[in-house]
Design a protein around this motif. Structure first.
Motif, PDB file in Angstrom:
ATOM      1  N   PRO A  55     -35.440  -8.868  -6.138  1.00 26.70           N
ATOM      2  CA  PRO A  55     -36.113  -7.607  -5.816  1.00 26.70           C
ATOM      3  C   PRO A  55     -35.862  -7.111  -4.399  1.00 26.70           C
ATOM      4  O   PRO A  55     -36.306  -6.020  -4.051  1.00 26.70           O
ATOM      5  CB  PRO A  55     -37.596  -7.975  -5.978  1.00 26.70           C
ATOM      6  N   ASP A  56     -35.152  -7.865  -3.573  1.00 26.43           N
ATOM      7  CA  ASP A  56     -35.042  -7.478  -2.168  1.00 26.43           C
ATOM      8  C   ASP A  56     -33.651  -7.722  -1.577  1.00 26.43           C
ATOM      9  O   ASP A  56     -33.522  -8.359  -0.531  1.00 26.43           O
ATOM     10  CB  ASP A  56     -36.089  -8.226  -1.337  1.00 26.43           C
ATOM     11  N   PRO A  57     -32.573  -7.246  -2.218  1.00 26.91           N
ATOM     12  CA  PRO A  57     -31.248  -7.415  -1.620  1.00 26.91           C
ATOM     13  C   PRO A  57     -31.138  -6.585  -0.337  1.00 26.91           C
ATOM     14  O   PRO A  57     -31.695  -5.494  -0.243  1.00 26.91           O
ATOM     15  CB  PRO A  57     -30.304  -6.892  -2.699  1.00 26.91           C
ATOM     16  N   THR A  58     -30.423  -7.111   0.636  1.00 27.40           N
ATOM     17  CA  THR A  58     -30.199  -6.379   1.886  1.00 27.40           C
ATOM     18  C   THR A  58     -29.248  -5.213   1.627  1.00 27.40           C
ATOM     19  O   THR A  58     -28.200  -5.378   1.000  1.00 27.40           O
ATOM     20  CB  THR A  58     -29.599  -7.307   2.949  1.00 27.40           C
ATOM     21  N   LEU A  59     -29.614  -4.029   2.109  1.00 28.25           N
ATOM     22  CA  LEU A  59     -28.769  -2.843   1.975  1.00 28.25           C
ATOM     23  C   LEU A  59     -28.284  -2.400   3.350  1.00 28.25           C
ATOM     24  O   LEU A  59     -28.950  -2.605   4.362  1.00 28.25           O
ATOM     25  CB  LEU A  59     -29.541  -1.703   1.319  1.00 28.25           C
ATOM     26  N   GLY A  60     -27.122  -1.763   3.375  1.00 23.39           N
ATOM     27  CA  GLY A  60     -26.598  -1.239   4.631  1.00 23.39           C
ATOM     28  C   GLY A  60     -25.353  -0.414   4.402  1.00 23.39           C
ATOM     29  O   GLY A  60     -24.781  -0.408   3.306  1.00 23.39           O
ATOM     30  N   ASP A  95     -13.933  14.473 -24.521  1.00 21.06           N
ATOM     31  CA  ASP A  95     -15.264  14.001 -24.139  1.00 21.06           C
ATOM     32  C   ASP A  95     -15.615  14.587 -22.777  1.00 21.06           C
ATOM     33  O   ASP A  95     -14.740  15.009 -22.030  1.00 21.06           O
ATOM     34  CB  ASP A  95     -15.362  12.475 -24.120  1.00 21.06           C
ATOM     35  N   ASP A  96     -16.905  14.624 -22.477  1.00 20.32           N
ATOM     36  CA  ASP A  96     -17.359  15.256 -21.250  1.00 20.32           C
ATOM     37  C   ASP A  96     -17.047  14.424 -20.011  1.00 20.32           C
ATOM     38  O   ASP A  96     -16.949  13.191 -20.062  1.00 20.32           O
ATOM     39  CB  ASP A  96     -18.874  15.493 -21.303  1.00 20.32           C
ATOM     40  N   LEU A  97     -16.902  15.136 -18.902  1.00 19.08           N
ATOM     41  CA  LEU A  97     -16.799  14.516 -17.585  1.00 19.08           C
ATOM     42  C   LEU A  97     -18.192  14.514 -16.955  1.00 19.08           C
ATOM     43  O   LEU A  97     -19.002  15.400 -17.214  1.00 19.08           O
ATOM     44  CB  LEU A  97     -15.834  15.290 -16.689  1.00 19.08           C
ATOM     45  N   PHE A  98     -18.455  13.521 -16.099  1.00 25.99           N
ATOM     46  CA  PHE A  98     -19.777  13.401 -15.483  1.00 25.99           C
ATOM     47  C   PHE A  98     -19.691  13.163 -13.982  1.00 25.99           C
ATOM     48  O   PHE A  98     -18.716  12.591 -13.487  1.00 25.99           O
ATOM     49  CB  PHE A  98     -20.570  12.242 -16.109  1.00 25.99           C
ATOM     50  N   ALA A  99     -20.733  13.609 -13.297  1.00 27.01           N
ATOM     51  CA  ALA A  99     -21.051  13.137 -11.951  1.00 27.01           C
ATOM     52  C   ALA A  99     -22.217  12.183 -12.124  1.00 27.01           C
ATOM     53  O   ALA A  99     -23.265  12.566 -12.660  1.00 27.01           O
ATOM     54  CB  ALA A  99     -21.440  14.296 -11.046  1.00 27.01           C
ATOM     55  N   LYS A 100     -22.025  10.932 -11.708  1.00 27.32           N
ATOM     56  CA  LYS A 100     -23.069   9.916 -11.853  1.00 27.32           C
ATOM     57  C   LYS A 100     -23.460   9.407 -10.471  1.00 27.32           C
ATOM     58  O   LYS A 100     -22.598   9.253  -9.596  1.00 27.32           O
ATOM     59  CB  LYS A 100     -22.570   8.740 -12.689  1.00 27.32           C
ATOM     60  N   ALA A 101     -24.741   9.126 -10.295  1.00 25.13           N
ATOM     61  CA  ALA A 101     -25.216   8.620  -9.014  1.00 25.13           C
ATOM     62  C   ALA A 101     -26.193   7.478  -9.225  1.00 25.13           C
ATOM     63  O   ALA A 101     -27.080   7.558 -10.085  1.00 25.13           O
ATOM     64  CB  ALA A 101     -25.884   9.725  -8.207  1.00 25.13           C
ATOM     65  N   LEU A 102     -26.028   6.434  -8.432  1.00 26.75           N
ATOM     66  CA  LEU A 102     -26.990   5.341  -8.363  1.00 26.75           C
ATOM     67  C   LEU A 102     -27.520   5.299  -6.935  1.00 26.75           C
ATOM     68  O   LEU A 102     -26.739   5.195  -5.989  1.00 26.75           O
ATOM     69  CB  LEU A 102     -26.345   4.001  -8.713  1.00 26.75           C
ATOM     70  N   VAL A 103     -28.822   5.402  -6.773  1.00 26.62           N
ATOM     71  CA  VAL A 103     -29.459   5.292  -5.466  1.00 26.62           C
ATOM     72  C   VAL A 103     -30.240   3.986  -5.414  1.00 26.62           C
ATOM     73  O   VAL A 103     -31.008   3.676  -6.330  1.00 26.62           O
ATOM     74  CB  VAL A 103     -30.401   6.486  -5.192  1.00 26.62           C
ATOM     75  N   LEU A 104     -30.010   3.231  -4.348  1.00 29.68           N
ATOM     76  CA  LEU A 104     -30.752   2.002  -4.081  1.00 29.68           C
ATOM     77  C   LEU A 104     -31.502   2.187  -2.769  1.00 29.68           C
ATOM     78  O   LEU A 104     -30.930   2.669  -1.780  1.00 29.68           O
ATOM     79  CB  LEU A 104     -29.803   0.799  -3.975  1.00 29.68           C
ATOM     80  N   ASP A 105     -32.771   1.801  -2.749  1.00 28.32           N
ATOM     81  CA  ASP A 105     -33.605   2.039  -1.565  1.00 28.32           C
ATOM     82  C   ASP A 105     -34.490   0.819  -1.313  1.00 28.32           C
ATOM     83  O   ASP A 105     -35.292   0.437  -2.163  1.00 28.32           O
ATOM     84  CB  ASP A 105     -34.470   3.285  -1.798  1.00 28.32           C
ATOM     85  N   ASP A 106     -34.310   0.213  -0.142  1.00 31.82           N
ATOM     86  CA  ASP A 106     -35.147  -0.922   0.238  1.00 31.82           C
ATOM     87  C   ASP A 106     -36.233  -0.525   1.232  1.00 31.82           C
ATOM     88  O   ASP A 106     -36.896  -1.373   1.820  1.00 31.82           O
ATOM     89  CB  ASP A 106     -34.299  -2.050   0.824  1.00 31.82           C
ATOM     90  N   GLY A 107     -36.404   0.787   1.434  1.00 27.32           N
ATOM     91  CA  GLY A 107     -37.402   1.278   2.366  1.00 27.32           C
ATOM     92  C   GLY A 107     -36.884   1.451   3.776  1.00 27.32           C
ATOM     93  O   GLY A 107     -37.551   2.040   4.633  1.00 27.32           O
ATOM     94  N   ARG A 108     -35.675   0.972   4.033  1.00 27.48           N
ATOM     95  CA  ARG A 108     -35.098   1.074   5.371  1.00 27.48           C
ATOM     96  C   ARG A 108     -33.697   1.679   5.363  1.00 27.48           C
ATOM     97  O   ARG A 108     -33.374   2.520   6.194  1.00 27.48           O
ATOM     98  CB  ARG A 108     -35.033  -0.315   6.019  1.00 27.48           C
ATOM     99  N   HIS A 109     -32.879   1.238   4.419  1.00 25.60           N
ATOM    100  CA  HIS A 109     -31.479   1.655   4.406  1.00 25.60           C
ATOM    101  C   HIS A 109     -31.084   2.140   3.004  1.00 25.60           C
ATOM    102  O   HIS A 109     -30.374   1.440   2.274  1.00 25.60           O
ATOM    103  CB  HIS A 109     -30.563   0.512   4.825  1.00 25.60           C
ATOM    104  N   PRO A 110     -31.531   3.312   2.596  1.00 26.77           N
ATOM    105  CA  PRO A 110     -31.156   3.805   1.266  1.00 26.77           C
ATOM    106  C   PRO A 110     -29.666   4.106   1.191  1.00 26.77           C
ATOM    107  O   PRO A 110     -29.072   4.595   2.164  1.00 26.77           O
ATOM    108  CB  PRO A 110     -31.985   5.077   1.121  1.00 26.77           C
ATOM    109  N   VAL A 111     -29.053   3.801   0.052  1.00 24.60           N
ATOM    110  CA  VAL A 111     -27.636   4.093  -0.159  1.00 24.60           C
ATOM    111  C   VAL A 111     -27.468   4.807  -1.494  1.00 24.60           C
ATOM    112  O   VAL A 111     -28.243   4.589  -2.433  1.00 24.60           O
ATOM    113  CB  VAL A 111     -26.766   2.824  -0.120  1.00 24.60           C
ATOM    114  N   ALA A 112     -26.461   5.661  -1.558  1.00 22.74           N
ATOM    115  CA  ALA A 112     -26.140   6.371  -2.800  1.00 22.74           C
ATOM    116  C   ALA A 112     -24.677   6.133  -3.134  1.00 22.74           C
ATOM    117  O   ALA A 112     -23.796   6.275  -2.276  1.00 22.74           O
ATOM    118  CB  ALA A 112     -26.410   7.865  -2.655  1.00 22.74           C
TER     119      ALA A 112
END
Length: 446
Positions: free
Chosen positions: A281-286, A35-52
């Motif tokens: 809809p508004d978890p704190t990110l950091g 089976d294939d291997l993958f690079a997967k990414a989830l980006v979360l952005d609250d408008g101030r502290h985006p994380v990947a």
């Protein structure tokens, strides 16, 4: 108040046939693709502290590759490099992303992998949309087991074999926690889940076939529950001495059948946890990170001499035969491997630097550790955490190899403690990371 946006990106990173596969102590060339291997990414952005959060279906990732991924992400997106977490599943049927046991790192593949990983984040950014998220913790019992056992001769052995009459008792604990970060649209359509569970890997039918292992089976099981477009990222934990084999009641399934079985059990628990979550809809990110310096295991001049003699065929080596062996000796069949590793480790500085990173998503801390930490260390990090929920992610942002407990290193010995490029840290590393994790989580959640 800012509203959360989320995006997912994924790209195939399956290597070509003929590629060296890493995970055993000898070179294997890929002859098939399960089976294939993958690079997967989830980006979360609250408008101030985006994380990947990036997950790669490979055995390990080195700091220099992570630095390149982060640089490209920062150049092409609005996400600061310090807010990018890059982890690996630890499949043992993937390409050589570092050098070990005479198998050289595949530089061409790694450069391509870096580009694909960065591009997966760029795709996720392009696909940002309003979202809601929640974090929960479940339990998966009976699919993970400590693989270290005290034997009748007083030594500690890794994987001593099913129903071995010389086994006295197990020599460690496991962490059954299943951490779940779930993301959906405001209308309730499933987008993605980041799952954290401690389990080394399970295995496949063919050691020469490229495979994402049970991590791939897990995503396919989740897609049966949540839809074909759902992205499930199964991130490993502090799994340094944890595998899937109960030696007192060994499974009747083998290879891919067992991998699917374990994946489906885990997917069932994740689905149960998701069912009880209330997304917001508004978890704190950091994000925060620090550099840590640890001492590697020492290699004596006598160790180097013995290693050269073993490789020259001038010495078979007695019990041990190196100064850093505690308890159970190295088997003769792998003595050459550890001779190679002894000489390679001796070339490294005695003190090495690596990274500890923590992401915040709502009331959860995601602690990114750069190796294969024993479960006891991961549990200690959770117990000391000031966050209400803590995920301990191993094999993230760098690879320093096994990080055993101090007692395992100084008194018990065994495979995970043997000096190599996949077992670098000396006594004290576990407490170093535990102390630093507690401090950085406290600051991030202040």
């Amino acid at each position: 108040m800012e509203t959360l946006r989320a995006g997912v990106g994924r790209l195939v990173i399956t290597p070509p046939l003929g590629t060296s596969l890493l995970g055993l102590l000898h070179d294997r060339k890929a002859a098939d693709i399960e089976d294939d291997l993958f690079a997967k990414a989830l980006v979360l952005d609250d408008g101030r502290h985006p994380v990947a959060i990036v997950l790669l279906d490979v055995i390990a990732v080195l700091a220099r590759d992570v630095a390149k991924i982060r640089q490209r992400v920062e150049e092409h997106t609005h996400i600061p490099s310090t807010n990018v977490l890059v982890a690996c599943t630890h499949t043992h049927t993937g390409p050589a992303t570092f050098s070990m046991a005479g198998i050289e790192r595949d530089e061409a593949y790694c450069e391509w992998m870096v580009e694909r990983a960065a591009d997966s984040v760029r795709l996720a950014v392009q696909r940002l949309q309003p979202a809601r998220a929640a974090v929960g913790v479940g339990q998966a019992e009976g699919i993970s087991f400590c693989r270290r056992y005290l034997m009748s001769d007083g030594t500690v052995r890794c994987n001593p074999g099913a129903n071995n009459p010389d086994v006295r008792h197990v020599m460690g604990t496991v962490d059954p926690d299943v951490g779940v970060l779930y993301v959906e649209t405001p209308e309730g359509a499933p987008l993605a889940a980041v799952v954290n569970f401690c389990l080394h890997y399970v295995g496949t039918d063919d050691s020469l076939a490229v495979s994402a292992d049970y991590f791939g089976h897990f995503e396919r099981a989740m897609q049966r529950f949540k839809g074909a477009d759902f992205t499930a990222m199964l991130m490993n934990g502090a799994q340094g001495h944890t595998n899937n084999v109960n030696i007192f009641d060994p499974p009747t399934r083998r290879g891919s059948a067992q991998a699917r079985h374990v994946a489906e059990i885990l997917a069932g628990e994740v689905t149960r946890v998701i069912g009880g979550l209330k997304t917001e809809p508004d978890p704190t990110l950091g994000a925060a990170a620090t550099r840590l310096t640890f001492k590697r295991k020492e290699v004596t001049k006598d160790d180097e001499r013995i290693a050269r003699e073993i490789l020259a065929g001038a010495i078979s080596g007695g019990p041990g035969p190196f100064s850093w062996v505690v308890g159970h000796p190295i088997p003769p069949r792998t003595r050459n491997v550890y001779a190679i590793e002894t000489l390679e480790v001796a070339k490294l500085p005695l003190h090495l630097e690596t990274e500890l990173q923590v992401l915040r998503v709502g009331d959860a801390a995601i602690v990114a550790l750069p190796g294969e930490f024993f479960a006891e260390i991961g549990i200690a990090i959770k117990e000391r955490s000031s966050a209400s929920k803590t995920f301990v992610v191993g094999l993230a942002n760098d690879f320093i190899g096994y990080v055993p407990t101090d007692k395992a290193l100084s008194e018990e010995g065994g495979y995970e403690t043997w000096t190599s490029r996949w077992s670098l840290p000396d006594v004290g590393a576990g407490s170093l990371f535990s102390d630093a994790s507690a401090d950085i989580i406290t600051r991030l959640f202040a």
